[in-house]
Each structure stands twice: as structure tokens, then as C-alpha cells.
Design a protein around this motif. Structure first.
Motif: not given
Length: 92
Positions: A81-86
Motif C-alpha cells: 500500500a505504501l506506494p499508493a498511499t504516498a
């Protein structure tokens, strides 16, 4: 309604806040610290992350007397999820 439309509707109904807050809670190891970082109440962060947890059906955090730590499923979710949340956070 197709699955993508359903997912978008879920995000519009309040899951987006938790989706964005989740990495900050993981990074700061606490709802209060994440709330300070994001400029909202700890209660708002807790509710938003709970909504995401319930929506996903995953255990994201283990609560301790000193804050929270990522559960195994939370670690796996964070990596994905980190790339998307960023990206989302950059536009909100």
C-alpha cells in the motif's frame, strides 16, 4: 456495480482517510503521534484505521502498552500500500 466502482465508493465513504493514515501510524508506532503529524485528533486516526481494518478484514496492528506495532499482515499490507498511499497523500 463492478468491483472497481464498488471499491471507489468504499473509499468515498470514509476509508480514504484510514488508507492515508495507516503508514503514518506504522511509522510513528502510535495513533497520537500520527494524529499530531497529520494535524487531526487521535480518535479520528483510530476510527479511520479501524474502518480500513474492518473493510479489509485484516489485523493491521498489535496494540502494546507503549503504542502499536505492525502485525504480520499489516507489514505485508504496508509494503503493497505504501506506494499508493504516498501518491494519494500527495494529491489530498
Amino acid at each position: 456495480m463492478d468491483s472497481i466502482s464498488s471499491w471507489r465508493e468504499e473509499l468515498r465513504q470514509g476509508h480514504l482517510d484510514g488508507f492515508i493514515a495507516f503508514p503514518d501510524v506504522a511509522e510513528t508506532k502510535g495513533f497520537t503521534a500520527a494524529a499530531v503529524k497529520l494535524g487531526v485528533s487521535a480518535s479520528a486516526i483510530s476510527h479511520a484505521v479501524r474502518n480500513v481494518r474492518e473493510w479489509l478484514g485484516l489485523v493491521l496492528f498489535n496494540r502494546t502498552t507503549h503504542g502499536v506495532s505492525l502485525a504480520e499482515t499489516g507489514e505485508r499490507y504496508l509494503k503493497r500500500a505504501l506506494p499508493a498511499t504516498a501518491g494519494v497523500a500527495a494529491y489530498t
